[in-house]
Design an enzyme around this catalytic site. Sequence first.
Site, short mmCIF file in Angstrom:
data_model
loop_
_atom_site.label_atom_id
_atom_site.label_comp_id
_atom_site.label_asym_id
_atom_site.label_seq_id
_atom_site.Cartn_x
_atom_site.Cartn_y
_atom_site.Cartn_z
N GLU A 317 0.59 -1.17 -0.09
CA GLU A 317 0.32 0.09 -0.10
C GLU A 317 0.78 1.51 -0.02
O GLU A 317 0.88 2.16 0.55
CB GLU A 317 -1.09 -0.46 0.99
CG GLU A 317 -2.02 -1.27 1.64
CD GLU A 317 -2.84 -0.79 -0.21
OE1 GLU A 317 -2.51 0.11 -0.94
OE2 GLU A 317 -3.30 -1.81 -0.31
N ASP A 472 -18.56 38.05 -22.89
CA ASP A 472 -18.34 37.97 -21.18
C ASP A 472 -17.26 38.73 -21.22
O ASP A 472 -15.90 39.25 -21.63
CB ASP A 472 -18.09 36.70 -21.08
CG ASP A 472 -16.82 36.32 -19.80
OD1 ASP A 472 -17.63 36.76 -19.01
OD2 ASP A 472 -16.62 35.89 -19.77
N GLU A 546 -22.55 40.43 -20.70
CA GLU A 546 -22.52 39.57 -18.82
C GLU A 546 -22.56 41.22 -18.59
O GLU A 546 -21.84 41.48 -18.76
CB GLU A 546 -21.82 38.85 -19.30
CG GLU A 546 -22.39 38.16 -18.23
CD GLU A 546 -20.86 36.76 -17.86
OE1 GLU A 546 -20.07 36.66 -16.50
OE2 GLU A 546 -20.89 36.11 -19.13
N ASP A 658 -12.54 31.76 -21.56
CA ASP A 658 -13.30 33.64 -21.79
C ASP A 658 -14.53 33.08 -22.60
O ASP A 658 -15.29 33.06 -23.57
CB ASP A 658 -12.33 34.34 -22.03
CG ASP A 658 -11.76 34.49 -20.29
OD1 ASP A 658 -12.90 34.39 -19.63
OD2 ASP A 658 -10.63 34.42 -20.68
#
EC number: 3.1.-.-
Length: 683
Positions: A317, A472, A546, A658
Amino acid sequence: MLLLKAKKAIIENLSEVSSTQAETDWDMSTPTIITNTSKSERTAYSKIGVIPSVNLYSSTLTSFCKLYHPLTLNQTQPQTGTLRLLPHEKPLILQDLSNYVKLLTSQNVCHDTEANTEYNAAVQTQKTSMECPTYLELRQFVINLSSFLNGCYVKRSTHIEPFQLQLILHTFYFLISIKSPESTNRLFDIFKEYFGLREMDPDMLQIFKQKASIFLIPRRHGKTWIVVAIISMLLTSVENIHVGYVAHQKHVANSVFTEIINTLQKWFPSRYIDIKKENGTIIYKSPDKKPSTLMCATCFNKNSIRGQTFNLLYIDEANFIKKDSLPAILGFMLQKDAKLIFISSVNSGDRATSFLFNLKNASEKMLNIVNYICPDHKDDFSLQDSLISCPCYKLYIPTYITIDETIKNTTNLFLDGAFTTELMGDMSGISKSNMHKVISEMAITQFDLCRADTTKPEITQCLNSTMYIYIDPAYTNNSEASGTGIGAILTFKNNSSKCIIVGMEHYFLKDLTGTATYQIASCACSLIRASLVLYPHIQCVHVAVEGNSSQDSAVAISTLINECSPIKVYFIHYKDKTTTMQWPIYMLGAEKSIAFESFIYAINSGTISASQSIISNTIKLSFDPISYLIEQIRSIRCYPLRDGSHTYCAKKRTVSDDVLVAVVMAYFFATSNKHIFKPLNST
């Protein structure tokens, strides 16, 4: 194909020959063939005679000798367990044919004293190799381990999984390289027959000589189980071998320590076993042999393994090992005759601890992953909830493992994505937010290659006269941060769900002044003017600006676009709840997820395409705009929210979203047909 009427007679003849033909030993005392060629063109082959050297390049000779005289016959008895009786069915030769072959070979025997000497030397070398103490010791280990796993270790288990065999191979072949460095390649070739690796390229066997090997295996597959068996047989079969075992928790190390003690005491004389519980050490000493040792430790006591000498160090492990313990473990890489074997399951809870997967790009092939999903179909597996196996591979499931749709659904309810990582062994899909890729590579390739030639009249006349633009805005001049994204979409007359991307911009302000809104509006107007040149049939533009960042600035941008645009512009309006006034802006909210889902569907279904004559005054100078957009599309990931809904984002450290957001929202407004666009002076 055998005729049915002849089948019975052939079976009877085979039974008769089998019952009368006696098993004869392979006689190597005298050569069968001595070729009459020059010394430079011949070679002494211990099992046949002196033959032309060219035969060594043919696999037929080796196959023949291994078929009629396999190394696995007449093996010594195991120290524990039940010896595996390997099936050995060699073709039977009729007595008449055998006599005829002997007659032919006897006629071609050349009486050459020097050739006989060469043959006898080859036979003696072969006998010496088979009587070598190292070979006998390693052979005994293989027989003991095979017999121990043949219903002795676990009564109902007589077979092992492929990854368990691979773990044995990495252990065993490294033992060869340190026990007999001068004869490593020869012993590698001999033991290929024991493991069924006759066809494996010798160069591939060199992988087993690596100083470190990593195994990433899903949960409950028998990792620790096979390690206990290997270590137990190593201690009892191989002298002067030093083994280390490190676990992530003390109770795991104690459990393995106790299991090995119980195994040794059950199957081997107790007088050979010396147990030192205070430091987790087992010493096994057979009569007339040097002792072999095992030390079990945990990562919490990292100093316990410092100063020790290990030939094999198993790190169980390893993904969960404390990071400050790694230097003490990795220090054994400097030891010439030491090998580190990292074994772990996938840690889906914390990507930071899943460091073993980073070795996938190592120059040496040291990473071994048990995974039920191939890289080519990983996207399909993530997109389809009912899929529990790779579409191209037949899912091989160990008998003690259950994988079905119910298990998948229940596991993912506890922790999203845990089924793929913990049970299916997929490491590459882990992320801090359990993200999943939602757009297939095939769809992206089609979107990139299949671009429409919108300059042709037959295409233009099919497009609507209304162009949709989404803005935007970003009010910063930091090119490393967000910029203003603008997307332009035209829909088809006969099918409003199909559309074409005709323009996009990614604009960054040169400096922070009071003209930011004017610069952004000018960029949008330049896009509109360029569109009119290519698409003179456009009669109006529907614009959504926006306003989440700054409502005042968004209103100013809308006003400037309305004044500077050469054609009519209609804006979406936001109604102020307190004053009932309407502003020419759009407040992005819950509709973003709906817009992304419709865009994702459009890309995957091919209902959205890009124009060959894409318009861009800010991107095209340095980059193909569509390739620029595709880079952001590839980054789209779906984030599950606590209320059961999902949100989408494509932002990365090196990629902003964007332009993607602008194109997605422009597509949403163009195809949804539920938003009202009005002139700026409308009330």
